[in-house]
Design an enzyme around this catalytic site. Structure first.
Site, PDB file in Angstrom:
ATOM      1  N   ARG A 110       9.799 -10.840 -10.390  1.00  0.00           N
ATOM      2  CA  ARG A 110       8.902 -11.750  -9.662  1.00  0.00           C
ATOM      3  C   ARG A 110       7.684 -12.133 -10.497  1.00  0.00           C
ATOM      4  NH1 ARG A 110      11.105  -8.201  -5.936  1.00  0.00           N
ATOM      5  NH2 ARG A 110       9.475  -6.720  -6.462  1.00  0.00           N
TER       6      ARG A 110
ATOM      7  N   GLU B 199       8.977   7.717  -8.901  1.00  0.00           N
ATOM      8  CA  GLU B 199       8.881   8.808  -7.929  1.00  0.00           C
ATOM      9  C   GLU B 199      10.067   9.770  -8.131  1.00  0.00           C
ATOM     10  OE1 GLU B 199       8.579   7.207  -4.052  1.00  0.00           O
ATOM     11  OE2 GLU B 199       8.309   9.178  -3.105  1.00  0.00           O
TER      12      GLU B 199
HETATM   13  P1  AMP Z   1       4.492   0.024  -9.132  1.00  0.00           P
HETATM   14  O1  AMP Z   1       4.599   1.155  -8.148  1.00  0.00           O
HETATM   15  O2  AMP Z   1       3.084  -0.540  -9.195  1.00  0.00           O
HETATM   16  O3  AMP Z   1       5.015   0.403 -10.477  1.00  0.00           O
HETATM   17  O4  AMP Z   1       5.386  -1.120  -8.541  1.00  0.00           O
HETATM   18  C1  AMP Z   1       6.563  -1.492  -9.200  1.00  0.00           C
HETATM   19  C2  AMP Z   1       7.025  -2.871  -8.833  1.00  0.00           C
HETATM   20  O5  AMP Z   1       7.714  -2.780  -7.621  1.00  0.00           O
HETATM   21  C3  AMP Z   1       5.931  -3.900  -8.694  1.00  0.00           C
HETATM   22  O6  AMP Z   1       6.068  -4.804  -9.769  1.00  0.00           O
HETATM   23  C4  AMP Z   1       6.234  -4.593  -7.392  1.00  0.00           C
HETATM   24  O7  AMP Z   1       6.819  -5.842  -7.642  1.00  0.00           O
HETATM   25  C5  AMP Z   1       7.277  -3.736  -6.710  1.00  0.00           C
HETATM   26  N1  AMP Z   1       6.812  -3.031  -5.519  1.00  0.00           N
HETATM   27  C6  AMP Z   1       6.526  -1.726  -5.389  1.00  0.00           C
HETATM   28  N2  AMP Z   1       6.213  -1.399  -4.136  1.00  0.00           N
HETATM   29  C7  AMP Z   1       6.284  -2.563  -3.434  1.00  0.00           C
HETATM   30  C8  AMP Z   1       6.067  -2.915  -2.068  1.00  0.00           C
HETATM   31  N3  AMP Z   1       5.718  -2.009  -1.142  1.00  0.00           N
HETATM   32  N4  AMP Z   1       6.229  -4.205  -1.721  1.00  0.00           N
HETATM   33  C9  AMP Z   1       6.585  -5.124  -2.640  1.00  0.00           C
HETATM   34  N5  AMP Z   1       6.816  -4.861  -3.922  1.00  0.00           N
HETATM   35  C10 AMP Z   1       6.664  -3.590  -4.322  1.00  0.00           C
END
Ligand code: AMP
Length: 171
Positions: A59, A96
């Protein structure tokens, strides 16, 4: 900003039970919201001497390429392993459960280039931290990490510090 916040759709239990997924496809599909979001980000960075915008698969490609166009700059890609055709640098990072990897073309960034990282949602910050490592590993300078939305309770911003984070809307 309330309008942008309201048009992001909540999808409960995706991709697994207990996760409330912030679905930005509803924002992207609404011409006014998409244009407003890109214009607001563009306004923030137009005077920041950005050399390249970096979009994070998948995205982040949409946000990053629209923003790069707005700024009159090129866009570079960070992708999942095996997708980039030329020589790459890889970063493996913890999730995780388990781990994941991201790649960038070795020649995507010239030393000293000012890079703006773009993605849709900042959650835990694990992904963008890995992207920062890749950029800095190639000698690039991360100007800021820009997101449409941030999940503040996950404190991704803390993980990314001292690098700057900017998000249009916060949940
Ligand atoms: P992160 O935990 O910051 O590494 O998130 C990883 C990727 O997953 C990000 O680029 C978001 O696009 C997606 N992502 C993680 N959690 C969510 C959520 N609750 N809603 C939408 N996208 C998420």
């Amino acid at each position: 900003m309330e309008g942008l916040k309201n048009i992001i759709r909540d999808v409960p239990d995706f991709p697994k039970k207990g996760i409330l997924f912030k679905d930005i496809t509803t924002l992207l599909a609404d011409a006014k919201s998409f244009q407003t979001a890109v214009d607001l980000l563009g306004h923030r960075y137009i005077d920041q001497n950005i050399d390249l915008v970096l979009g994070v698969e998948a995205r982040g490609f949409i946000v990053g390429s629209a923003l790069a166009y707005k700024l009159g700059k090129g866009v570079i890609l960070v992708r999942k392993p095996g997708k980039l055709p030329h020589k790459t640098k890889k970063k493996t990072y913890k999730l995780e459960y388990g781990e994941d990897s991201l790649e960038i073309h070795l020649d995507a960034i010239k030393p000293g280039a000012r890079i703006l990282i773009a993605d849709d949602v900042l959650a835990t910050g694990g992904t963008v931290s890995a992207v920062i490592d890749l950029v800095e590993g190639l000698g690039g300078h991360v100007v800021e990490c820009a997101f449409l939305a941030e999940l503040e309770f996950l404190e991704g911003r803390k993980k990314v510090a001292p690098h700057g984070v900017f998000s249009l809307v916060k949940f």
